[in-house]
Write a protein that holds these residues in place. Structure first.
Motif, PDB file in Angstrom:
ATOM      1  N   GLY A  11      12.424 -37.230  31.779  1.00  0.00           N
ATOM      2  CA  GLY A  11      13.669 -37.196  31.040  1.00  0.00           C
ATOM      3  C   GLY A  11      14.824 -37.530  31.957  1.00  0.00           C
ATOM      4  O   GLY A  11      14.687 -37.532  33.177  1.00  0.00           O
ATOM      5  N   SER A  12      15.985 -37.791  31.376  1.00  0.00           N
ATOM      6  CA  SER A  12      17.136 -38.213  32.167  1.00  0.00           C
ATOM      7  C   SER A  12      17.748 -37.065  32.957  1.00  0.00           C
ATOM      8  O   SER A  12      18.389 -37.274  33.974  1.00  0.00           O
ATOM      9  CB  SER A  12      18.190 -38.861  31.272  1.00  0.00           C
ATOM     10  OG  SER A  12      18.587 -37.951  30.261  1.00  0.00           O
ATOM     11  N   ASN A  13      17.572 -35.821  32.491  1.00  0.00           N
ATOM     12  CA  ASN A  13      18.056 -34.655  33.229  1.00  0.00           C
ATOM     13  C   ASN A  13      17.267 -33.437  32.753  1.00  0.00           C
ATOM     14  O   ASN A  13      16.473 -33.526  31.820  1.00  0.00           O
ATOM     15  CB  ASN A  13      19.572 -34.468  33.069  1.00  0.00           C
ATOM     16  CG  ASN A  13      19.974 -34.245  31.630  1.00  0.00           C
ATOM     17  OD1 ASN A  13      19.473 -33.341  30.961  1.00  0.00           O
ATOM     18  ND2 ASN A  13      20.883 -35.074  31.124  1.00  0.00           N
ATOM     19  N   CYS A  66      17.242 -32.484  29.100  1.00  0.00           N
ATOM     20  CA  CYS A  66      16.684 -33.463  28.163  1.00  0.00           C
ATOM     21  C   CYS A  66      15.326 -33.921  28.689  1.00  0.00           C
ATOM     22  O   CYS A  66      15.199 -34.273  29.853  1.00  0.00           O
ATOM     23  CB  CYS A  66      17.646 -34.651  28.070  1.00  0.00           C
ATOM     24  SG  CYS A  66      17.052 -35.986  27.043  1.00  0.00           S
ATOM     25  N   GLY A  67      14.330 -33.908  27.849  1.00  0.00           N
ATOM     26  CA  GLY A  67      13.005 -34.343  28.258  1.00  0.00           C
ATOM     27  C   GLY A  67      12.022 -33.189  28.221  1.00  0.00           C
ATOM     28  O   GLY A  67      12.281 -32.169  27.586  1.00  0.00           O
TER      29      GLY A  67
END
Length: 145
Positions: A99-101, A104-105
């Motif tokens: 995920g991007s951070n 998130c993910g």
């Protein structure tokens, strides 16, 4: 924007990652100095120097070491009858984040089975084509006998 770290200096992200494992910023700096900034090797270095970590960190940073347990005559792990020498470990698996951070993910797991890395991503299980060993969040090792 903040200036990039000087050559050979650890990044804030590297320090944060090692500090999130329970080590101090000074210990993280020492481990990164001892391993030429390699975050995976730095984590391994920290865990392999737990018996006298502050002395090892001081040496890695080029500081005079403070009095250690060994220096003041206290028993160390090397004095113990239970000490069976330095361990050798095999990496069994690791957990990483996709995920991007971190907000998130989700997390996935890679496990080594029959010499190949297998990716466990929710219900999807497949042989890993490009295993991201450097992106692990938690690593699981087994000591060799």
């Amino acid at each position: 924007p903040p200036a990039p770290p000087a050559a050979g200096q650890p990044t804030g992200e590297q320090l944060e990652m090692l500090c999130s494992m329970g080590f101090s910023a000074e210990q993280a700096r020492g481990a990164l100095a001892a391993t030429s900034g390699n975050i995976e090797r730095a984590a391994d270095w920290l865990f392999s120097h737990m018996d006298d970590l502050d002395v090892a960190v001081a040496e890695a940073l080029g500081h005079p070491p403070a009095a250690s347990a060994a220096a003041v005559g206290a028993p160390t792990a090397a004095d113990s009858a239970e000490d069976d020498g330095p361990g050798q470990y095999d990496l069994l698996g690791f957990i990483s984040h996709m995920g991007s951070n971190l907000a998130c993910g989700h997390y996935v797991c890679h496990i080594k089975k029959e010499g190949r890395w297998v990716l466990y991503n929710d219900r999807k299980v497949a042989v890993s084509e490009t295993t991201p060993l450097e992106l692990g969040y938690m690593y699981v090792y087994k000591r060799r006998d």
